[in-house]
Design an enzyme around this catalytic site. Sequence first.
Site, PDB file in Angstrom:
ATOM      1  N   LYS A 230     -23.587 -52.989 -25.347  1.00  0.00           N
ATOM      2  CA  LYS A 230     -22.519 -53.378 -24.420  1.00  0.00           C
ATOM      3  C   LYS A 230     -22.036 -54.797 -24.707  1.00  0.00           C
ATOM      4  CE  LYS A 230     -25.178 -52.528 -20.876  1.00  0.00           C
ATOM      5  NZ  LYS A 230     -26.335 -51.935 -21.584  1.00  0.00           N
ATOM      6  N   GLU A 448     -55.273 -32.753 -28.612  1.00  0.00           N
ATOM      7  CA  GLU A 448     -53.995 -32.801 -29.335  1.00  0.00           C
ATOM      8  C   GLU A 448     -53.659 -31.453 -29.950  1.00  0.00           C
ATOM      9  OE1 GLU A 448     -52.072 -35.231 -28.953  1.00  0.00           O
ATOM     10  OE2 GLU A 448     -53.530 -36.554 -28.000  1.00  0.00           O
TER      11      GLU A 448
END
Length: 673
Positions: A230, A448
């Site tokens: 921005k 995992e």
Amino acid sequence: MPKFNMSWIYLVIIITLGVIFFTDGDQSIGQSAVRRASYSNFKAYVDRGYAKSVVVNKQESKLRMYVRSENVRDLFHQGKDQTGDAPYVEVFYGSVDQVEAFLEAERAKGKFKGELVYEDPSRNGILDFLISLAPWVLFIFIWFFLMNRFSSGGGGGGIGGIFSVGRSKAQMIEKGNTLGITFKDVAGQAGAKQEVQEIVDFLKQPQKYTELGGKIPKGALLVGPPGTGKTLLAKAVAGEAGVPFLSMSGSDFVEMFVGVGASRVRDTFAQAKAKAPSIIFIDEIDAIGRARSKNPGYGGNDERENTLNALLTEMDGFGTNSGVIIMAATNRVDMLDKALLRAGRFDREIHVDLPDLTERKEIFQVHLRPIKVDENLDIDLLARQTPGFSGADIANVCNEAALIAARHNSKLVTKQDFLDAVDRIIGGLEKKTKVMTNDEKRAVALHEAGHATCSWFCQHANPLVKVSIVPRGRALGAAWYLPEERQLTTKEQLLDEMCSLLGGRAAEELFTGHISTGAMNDLERSTKMAQSMIAVYGMSDILPNICYYDNNDYNFTKPYSEETAKVIDSEVLKMVNEQYARAKALLEEHREGHNELADLLMQREVIFAEDVERIFGKRPWASRAEEIIESNEKINQNTEQARADESSLSVCRAEGASIEDQNQNQNENENKA
């Protein structure tokens, strides 16, 4: 060492003069010692034969008795080296006649043999006047000097700027193009650049729009997540327009003194009007533009509200701001005051969102310019590996990759360096020195592998990239996915993601017989996801099509009753338990593949999607991400083909025009002949 400051010299001078003018008793002036005494002591000194000569000042009724050298030690208790060449005693007398009579009597006795001298008052009057006036002159000089420094904001901070506290702190850039930033330096954000391009045209050619009766927009609000560019976009607007650019942060208006914020707002707009056409850019405007409290007596900040009122008045009040465009940036537009967002103040609300796949590729190309990269580096792969990254994140990836390559003494930055940089930013620093027991390592591998197995067999779960049990940051292991860039998310997609999140805890319970604290982050994310689905998105069976989202910061009560809160809690618990049971069922069904995957993780510590595909086979459902990638590639190919066709068409047009000109010239020559 402390920095040199002229204030120290002034302080030393003041102290010295104070000692000179205000110290009483024995003191040294010039090279001679002076002692003040009473008139009776003076008579005793003369009677003892101490007097060498006497000088009388009739105007001040004061005399000086100079002491004979052989009597200096008797009177001053010091030697001649300490008292100087002409030590004397200063005495105030009552009558000159009495002094003359006394000295004549002492002369007759042989006690006084010196001279009696009368001092000319006209000769010393001016000098005495100047000496008496010196402290006041010095005081006035110091006062004017300090006031001058205060008013100019000098003094190095503190009290130095007390008289300039109401002035604007905006950084003035006379010509925006001196920043050297244009739209070429802003990659991606095609829609936002198109919006701000019109602002540049307004500043360059205002008459083009005012001739038709239109009015130039007064303000543009850049809205988007942090790091999306921005501020860079605002600098590019100033660079393209080449007009004066005043930049400051919203917090620069805030000060401890009452009325300072409003004064700085007025001063900023006064500077902008003097330099019109110009741009005022306020970064993080939510610092002063937050919605005003409905109850100012409770938790309100009057100073901040006064600053906001001044800003509203300057932007669209009774006066006019012709040629001044206000740009502001914030990532909390929902907290801004409604009066600030209305048309006439911020006419344009430009959204600067996170870049998509194509825009990330363009951003990589911008940040890779100064980096020496390998020729075989696949930028498309890097763009696919960084979903959800902002422009600042991509810049950090490029910089981190260069640092990793330099750490390894490489001459070029390779693909592996970039992948390591992405892992470093997402997961944290790799901690190979963290000691884990075999049981802990086995539990992490099972956890995992549970994530990988559940995500592989859930249709809408994100495609797996790799699984690691190397500790990073606070995590003992991690699974990397390639999230799909969705504009809308369905209930089935959220449930599949929740199931894959709970696969780790389910694998621990199934294959180790106990649960651990390692699933805290998974449980937190899945619980928040279920709460949002039920209380915000209306995806509950008992509470369908109901949204309890409330954006009011000052509402301290829940937008639902206690009975509804109990229903929401029960629905959240039911939804999470259902997906947990589903994850356990998937793992039970693919037990052998899961165990093989966990064993492979124990051996290698890092496995990739190819290893999972070799164990479980090809994924049952086509990945939406692959379809997006293929469609983007087709779009790029079509775009390149269209550009090639356009260039060839322009060449054909040019050739056709040249042939037509030749034919026309030939016809003219024939007519002439």
